[in-house]
Design a protein around this motif. Structure first.
Motif, PDB file in Angstrom:
ATOM      1  N   ALA A  73      47.942 -12.518  64.000  1.00 57.31           N
ATOM      2  CA  ALA A  73      46.733 -11.348  64.115  1.00 57.31           C
ATOM      3  C   ALA A  73      46.782 -10.754  62.286  1.00 57.31           C
ATOM      4  N   VAL A  98      39.124  -7.892  65.035  1.00 58.70           N
ATOM      5  CA  VAL A  98      39.268  -6.449  64.430  1.00 58.70           C
ATOM      6  C   VAL A  98      39.686  -6.663  62.766  1.00 58.70           C
ATOM      7  N   THR A 167      46.902  -0.310  61.878  1.00 60.91           N
ATOM      8  CA  THR A 167      47.721   0.487  62.212  1.00 60.91           C
ATOM      9  C   THR A 167      48.784   2.032  61.334  1.00 60.91           C
ATOM     10  N   CYS A 197      42.683   1.121  64.083  1.00 62.85           N
ATOM     11  CA  CYS A 197      42.833   0.408  65.487  1.00 62.85           C
ATOM     12  C   CYS A 197      42.777   1.829  66.244  1.00 62.85           C
TER      13      CYS A 197
END
Ligand code: SF4
Length: 286
Positions: A73, A98, A167, A197
């Motif tokens: 990811a 994203v 993050t 995010c």
């Protein structure tokens, strides 16, 4: 004993998506390599290893050929894709959508800024896989700012576009962006793009409310997860009787003396099944 699992813990959408892609691909293969840990959680990595997913390092990747490799990811820089093309490696791309979108925006800002000596700034953790992937979009020219001390590496006479690792803590993003804007020379453009995010950022207030409700909080997370350490700290600030565990073996029966209620929560990389296992263990033992 009252036991509750937080509804706001566990895998984020990007990690669920990556694991689903991996599981699907593993059904039709004899084994797949994962470039880096698919998720910062040892127990989940073990489960996927049994299905045929082997984690490799970047150094190992750049020696491979004729095989299948999963991109997790966090995403990867362009050189990873170029190497695959040249070495007959089939990439199974599980980059979070994203992150993919963020990579494109970073690349665009870099291209647009080339003529005016524009600088792309990434607020994030140096060396983190997602950050490496983002910096790669700029031909490795982006400046990574981890904390306030790093701000001095910016040339304040040239335009700046600020992005954040997905993050990165939201409050830190806001305060550092403000400081960078204040330091820029008169008339120099500073654009700040909040790309934190919300799958992670929104969890902080939710977890704080959760942690405050229990006599004991068990925070379940892999030791390598930076998101895990950060969220654990937030829980511990609210409830000092918060314990960090990564495996069932770390559970200590002494923690449960004089305890009437236990809250179980975790990071974005904590599997639901592990939190459920912890809850079942408590119900069976107390
Ligand atoms: S935290 Fe957000 S950007 Fe990162 S993998 Fe999860 S959903 Fe994607």
């Amino acid at each position: 004993m009252k036991v509750e699992i937080s509804k706001h813990s566990g895998f984020c959408f990007g990690v669920v998506n990556a694991i689903e892609i991996a599981e699907k691909a593993l059904k039709n293969s004899n084994g797949i390599f994962s470039l880096g840990d698919i998720v910062h959680n040892g127990a989940e990595i073990e489960r996927l290893k049994e299905l045929g997913l082997t984690t490799i390092t970047r150094e190992e990747y750049f020696k491979l050929n004729n095989c299948q490799v999963l991109i997790r990811a966090h995403g990867e820089p362009p050189e990873t894709y170029e190497y695959a093309k040249a070495n007959n490696i089939t990439l199974i791309d599980a980059t979070c959508p994203v992150v993919l979108k963020l990579q494109k925006r970073v690349k665009k800002s870099h291209m647009e800024g080339i003529q005016d000596n524009g600088q792309v700034i990434i607020l994030g953790k140096k060396g983190h896989a997602e950050v490496v992937g983002l910096v790669g979009q700029t031909g490795n020219s982006a400046i990574v700012i981890e904390s306030e001390e790093d701000i001095e590496t910016i040339d304040f006479s040239c335009p700046v576009t600020i992005y954040s690792q997905t993050t990165y803590p939201l409050d830190k993003f806001k305060s550092l962006s403000k400081k960078i804007k204040a330091r820029a020379d008169d008339g120099v453009q500073v654009t700040s793009r909040d790309t934190v995010c919300r799958q992670v950022a929104n969890r902080v207030p939710q977890l704080k409310n959760f942690a405050a409700k229990f006599d004991l909080v068990l925070f379940v997370s892999g030791k390598k997860s930076s998101n895990g350490r950060f969220l654990y700290q937030e829980c511990e600030n609210i409830n000092p009787n918060t314990k960090f565990i990564s495996t069932m073996e770390e559970l200590d029966k002494n923690w449960f003396a004089n305890v009437q209620s236990v809250g179980i929560c975790g990071a974005t990389s904590t599997p639901q099944w592990l939190m459920e296992k912890v809850a079942n263990w408590i119900s069976e033992n107390f």
